[in-house]
Design a protein around this motif. Sequence first.
Motif, PDB file in Angstrom:
ATOM      1  N   GLN A   1       0.958  -1.100  -0.097  1.00 49.26           N
ATOM      2  CA  GLN A   1       0.237   0.037  -0.208  1.00 49.26           C
ATOM      3  C   GLN A   1       0.929   1.124  -0.292  1.00 49.26           C
ATOM      4  OE1 GLN A   1      -2.603  -0.082   3.319  1.00 49.26           O
ATOM      5  NE2 GLN A   1      -4.180   1.393   2.079  1.00 49.26           N
ATOM      6  N   ASN A   2       2.145   0.909   0.832  1.00 45.27           N
ATOM      7  CA  ASN A   2       3.360   2.572   0.727  1.00 45.27           C
ATOM      8  C   ASN A   2       3.513   2.492  -0.137  1.00 45.27           C
ATOM      9  OD1 ASN A   2       2.035   3.110   3.628  1.00 45.27           O
ATOM     10  ND2 ASN A   2       3.748   2.173   4.291  1.00 45.27           N
ATOM     11  N   LEU A   3       4.351   1.651  -0.672  1.00 50.01           N
ATOM     12  CA  LEU A   3       4.485   1.314  -2.379  1.00 50.01           C
ATOM     13  C   LEU A   3       3.466   1.675  -3.240  1.00 50.01           C
ATOM     14  CD1 LEU A   3       6.534  -1.438  -2.466  1.00 50.01           C
ATOM     15  CD2 LEU A   3       7.734   0.615  -2.550  1.00 50.01           C
ATOM     16  N   LEU A   4       2.792   1.964  -3.521  1.00 50.73           N
ATOM     17  CA  LEU A   4       2.119   2.239  -4.787  1.00 50.73           C
ATOM     18  C   LEU A   4       1.380   3.799  -4.126  1.00 50.73           C
ATOM     19  CD1 LEU A   4      -0.275  -1.178  -5.658  1.00 50.73           C
ATOM     20  CD2 LEU A   4       2.241   0.027  -6.523  1.00 50.73           C
ATOM     21  N   GLY A   5       0.804   4.143  -2.888  1.00 49.08           N
ATOM     22  CA  GLY A   5       0.783   5.443  -2.483  1.00 49.08           C
ATOM     23  C   GLY A   5      -0.898   5.203  -3.246  1.00 49.08           C
ATOM     24  N   ILE A   6      -0.636   6.760  -4.025  1.00 51.98           N
ATOM     25  CA  ILE A   6      -2.334   6.807  -5.103  1.00 51.98           C
ATOM     26  C   ILE A   6      -2.764   5.850  -6.567  1.00 51.98           C
ATOM     27  CG2 ILE A   6      -1.422   8.224  -6.944  1.00 51.98           C
ATOM     28  CD1 ILE A   6      -2.685  10.384  -6.106  1.00 51.98           C
ATOM     29  N   ASN A   7      -1.729   4.381  -6.545  1.00 52.38           N
ATOM     30  CA  ASN A   7      -2.002   4.617  -7.301  1.00 52.38           C
ATOM     31  C   ASN A   7      -2.779   2.204  -7.196  1.00 52.38           C
ATOM     32  OD1 ASN A   7      -1.229   5.947  -9.198  1.00 52.38           O
ATOM     33  ND2 ASN A   7       1.121   4.652  -8.836  1.00 52.38           N
ATOM     34  N   ILE A   8      -2.532   2.554  -5.856  1.00 55.15           N
ATOM     35  CA  ILE A   8      -3.616   1.427  -5.107  1.00 55.15           C
ATOM     36  C   ILE A   8      -4.184   0.880  -5.981  1.00 55.15           C
ATOM     37  CG2 ILE A   8      -4.563   2.767  -3.512  1.00 55.15           C
ATOM     38  CD1 ILE A   8      -3.161  -0.873  -2.735  1.00 55.15           C
ATOM     39  N   HIS A   9      -5.466   1.774  -6.283  1.00 52.78           N
ATOM     40  CA  HIS A   9      -6.728   1.497  -6.682  1.00 52.78           C
ATOM     41  C   HIS A   9      -6.207   0.609  -8.534  1.00 52.78           C
ATOM     42  CE1 HIS A   9      -9.101   3.232  -4.384  1.00 52.78           C
ATOM     43  NE2 HIS A   9      -8.196   4.677  -4.051  1.00 52.78           N
ATOM     44  N   ASP A  10      -5.576   1.187  -9.131  1.00 51.33           N
ATOM     45  CA  ASP A  10      -4.665   0.095 -10.379  1.00 51.33           C
ATOM     46  C   ASP A  10      -4.484  -1.522  -9.389  1.00 51.33           C
ATOM     47  OD1 ASP A  10      -5.525   2.532 -12.170  1.00 51.33           O
ATOM     48  OD2 ASP A  10      -3.123   3.067 -11.568  1.00 51.33           O
ATOM     49  N   LEU A  11      -4.413  -2.075  -8.339  1.00 49.41           N
ATOM     50  CA  LEU A  11      -3.953  -3.611  -7.917  1.00 49.41           C
ATOM     51  C   LEU A  11      -5.279  -4.323  -8.529  1.00 49.41           C
ATOM     52  CD1 LEU A  11      -1.514  -4.896  -7.302  1.00 49.41           C
ATOM     53  CD2 LEU A  11      -2.608  -4.551  -4.789  1.00 49.41           C
ATOM     54  N   HIS A  12      -6.459  -4.129  -8.702  1.00 53.07           N
ATOM     55  CA  HIS A  12      -7.252  -4.563  -9.111  1.00 53.07           C
ATOM     56  C   HIS A  12      -7.033  -4.897 -10.614  1.00 53.07           C
ATOM     57  CE1 HIS A  12      -9.396  -1.721 -10.469  1.00 53.07           C
ATOM     58  NE2 HIS A  12     -10.495  -2.800 -10.844  1.00 53.07           N
ATOM     59  N   LYS A  13      -6.643  -4.334 -11.540  1.00 55.61           N
ATOM     60  CA  LYS A  13      -6.546  -4.398 -12.709  1.00 55.61           C
ATOM     61  C   LYS A  13      -5.567  -6.106 -13.099  1.00 55.61           C
ATOM     62  CE  LYS A  13      -7.330   0.103 -14.116  1.00 55.61           C
ATOM     63  NZ  LYS A  13      -7.104   1.458 -14.776  1.00 55.61           N
ATOM     64  N   TRP A  14      -4.942  -5.556 -12.099  1.00 59.11           N
ATOM     65  CA  TRP A  14      -2.850  -6.510 -12.109  1.00 59.11           C
ATOM     66  C   TRP A  14      -3.406  -8.000 -11.451  1.00 59.11           C
ATOM     67  CZ3 TRP A  14       0.687  -5.377 -15.358  1.00 59.11           C
ATOM     68  CH2 TRP A  14       1.152  -4.303 -15.865  1.00 59.11           C
ATOM     69  N   GLN A  15      -4.806  -8.241 -10.514  1.00 60.38           N
ATOM     70  CA  GLN A  15      -5.020  -9.464  -9.471  1.00 60.38           C
ATOM     71  C   GLN A  15      -4.256 -10.489 -10.236  1.00 60.38           C
ATOM     72  OE1 GLN A  15      -8.615  -9.292  -7.482  1.00 60.38           O
ATOM     73  NE2 GLN A  15      -9.299  -8.761  -9.682  1.00 60.38           N
ATOM     74  N   ASN A  16      -5.057 -10.503 -11.167  1.00 62.61           N
ATOM     75  CA  ASN A  16      -5.011 -12.267 -12.032  1.00 62.61           C
ATOM     76  C   ASN A  16      -3.623 -12.651 -12.875  1.00 62.61           C
ATOM     77  OD1 ASN A  16      -7.181 -12.604 -11.602  1.00 62.61           O
ATOM     78  ND2 ASN A  16      -7.646 -12.129 -12.702  1.00 62.61           N
TER      79      ASN A  16
END
Length: 807
Positions: free
Chosen positions: A753-768
């Motif tokens: 969460q700290n690494l991604l910061g404001i980009n955390i919401h993009d994580l679900h696009k890459w979860q697979n």
Amino acid sequence: MVSACFAGSNQKCYNATDPGLSSTAWFENYLGSFMEHATVGDLQLFGDEPTLQKFARDPVNIQMISNLTLLRETAMYYTSLLTSGPGFPLSSLPDRFVCYLSPSAVSNLSRDDALSLAQRISKNCPLNLTHRGVRRERSPSSMTTEELQIPNGQSLAKLGSLVAGLNSSTLRSLPPEVILEAIKSPEFVQHMVTLPSSLKRIFAEKIYSSVGHPADLVKYVPDPLASYIPKSLLVFGGEKPNIQDLNSKTWTREQAAMFFSDAIKTEPDFSRLSQSVLQGFTCAAANEMKAERFQELAKVMKKKNVKLGGGQLSCLVKVVTLHGIPKDLDSYPKDLLLFLSPSDYAATGSCRQYFANIGKANLDVLQRESSQRKQLLMEALACLNISSTQVNEEHAEILGRLVCDLGGEYIRSSGGNLLKRLSQCDSFLPEQEEAIRSVISSGNTTFGPPVAWSAFTLNELSGLIPVLDHNILQKVPKNTLTLWMKNFARDSPLSREELATVVEELLPTRHKRADGCPPDKQITKMVLNDELMPIHYTAEQLHTCLRNVSLDNHLPQILTYAFSVQQLAALKRRLDEVYPDGYPESLLPRLGPLISFVTSEDISKWKITSADTLAELLKYQPADAQASAIIRRYVDLGNALNTTALNAIGTRYTCLLNVTDLNMIDPKSLKLASLNLSACSQTTKDILYAKAKRAFSDQHYLPAYYELIEPYLGGAPGVDLKALSKDGVNMKVSTLAQLRRDSLLSLTIPEIQNLLGINIHDLHKWQNQSPIREWVQRQRQSELDKLNVSLTGGTQEGYINIIRPEF
């Protein structure tokens, strides 16, 4: 009676009324009338070269012709008539013709005469030549400067544009003090604009090797060299940059990222920052100010037409919309809309207006065939109520660049409505190309059938020439193709290879094989200076007629011509005959497109003794097998992988280096290079990360450190990533996906969460996608839910996920 029509643009005809007038007298009497329209062929109608030379050297004729505006080729020919052979001092040559001097005309000048001529060339020859839509690197004259002594900066500055005649070894031999003195001359700096990139790089190295302080470096480096300063040398640390100095230079996006945070802290009025500085926006800067200030920043970017990359835009839109979608989205860069939807735009305008803006945005920031681009096209068609596959011109205008994403069925159904817009697209899918050819072949367009095309028609559709196949091009009248090559090809956006497809159509399909060069095909200086040279020779004729021609001084020039593959092979065959034991090193940087024809056996004979030569060989992007052989030859000859060599190997060929090569790299050299390891093996990433960490160790506490180390993070151990998570770097998820699997799996949810910061919401696009999928599976679903980013697949309470190891 003598009469002739001249092939100039005005198609003028002149007739001598006196039946007793000879050809030479006609030439004298009508010289002033036709010279502005005459081609080289026109002049040759009136006598052989000695006869023409006699009249060309007449002082009265020289005076008269020097006041006329001649065709470029005619001016070169006339200059050749004046200067070839003995008896004509260059001091008598009018200033306007010094730009067209050939190497042989200046090869025996004394030092003083050479410097005097250099000043005349620098003063009178235009610098801003363009070729096929881009600025062309060239020396205004082919005059060599290798024999000149350059004891100080003033002598160097006096060379003016002729500095392009220096080779890299001569320039490297000059002390930095000479360079620093020369760049004080504004006239000399102006001539640097058109220098070859290899010389610009060396000039920049000389400057930054003796000016170590970032503020001084920014101040003293001339603008034409600014983009060649390594980005690691532009980190200001705790010092405030001089905004005026930063604004006065043209930086690359990567360079500007080094000082962007410092710039916005130093200058509160964003409108005072240049476009070049603003393009360095980094996501880490989101921690420096509030969202409202970022909205202000984004609006300034719109006014200054700042071009950002996809990662920058994705981050910027998150900050701009942090507290809701603004109702004045038209005040923001159009490219931001690519990351929003028509519903987001509803408070600003209609969906029609939204897609009109999208059509003018830079679609290339989204990957071709990506789900985002497909979704945009589907929504655009729905907004415009296009239910069938037919698109009219009005809709095509609104779609703008989205037209480039329309499938083949839309292109076929829409007929010629889309051709003009399609000609502005950068690339096509195979089914699109097939559809374009089908529409053009039908002839049912406003452009008519190819057999009726004019040169102007071809120019309107020039962007589609790479799509046209032989079946279409053979129907276009040959005189149309020739006129287009002569009048439009020079300024077209097409590459040399793409223009070669037109040349192939103009060459005879069948020809008799002759033992010698036909009399009308003799290759003269004028032929070598003619960009249309390829259309006059078959491959066999070219090989035969080059036997008595020295290519040493002309090879770099003619290799910019649109020779076909067969013609280039003939040129290469001729060089092999001249140099059976291997090409001399002085020839290697001049091979240009011939590099794709060399074999491993050829390369094994070369002496590549400098990184500058390596850079020139790799500049034309040979295939991996050839590049690997070139790099191996360079290394095997005992040469170091220094900064110049690493930048030459660059983002394309780094992955070809073996472990031994990688271990040879000095961290100090790596610090000044720019590499991309995303496609490399894990071993390569591990070795280079360790070296990069040492290289940037003195900058690890600065905001710019992340921008420096980011390309190497694929080799970072988990402990370093944990430390980085405390710095608020706002890492892109695409970077996260490139991390070492074991390093990523060692990170906790808060650390991610700290690494991604404001980009955390993009994580679900890459979860697979691996290894993010494996990391998700190792986390408790209840903890993932707390992120509120729609991640699924974590471990449920009371269960254990067993992850299959990947090898």
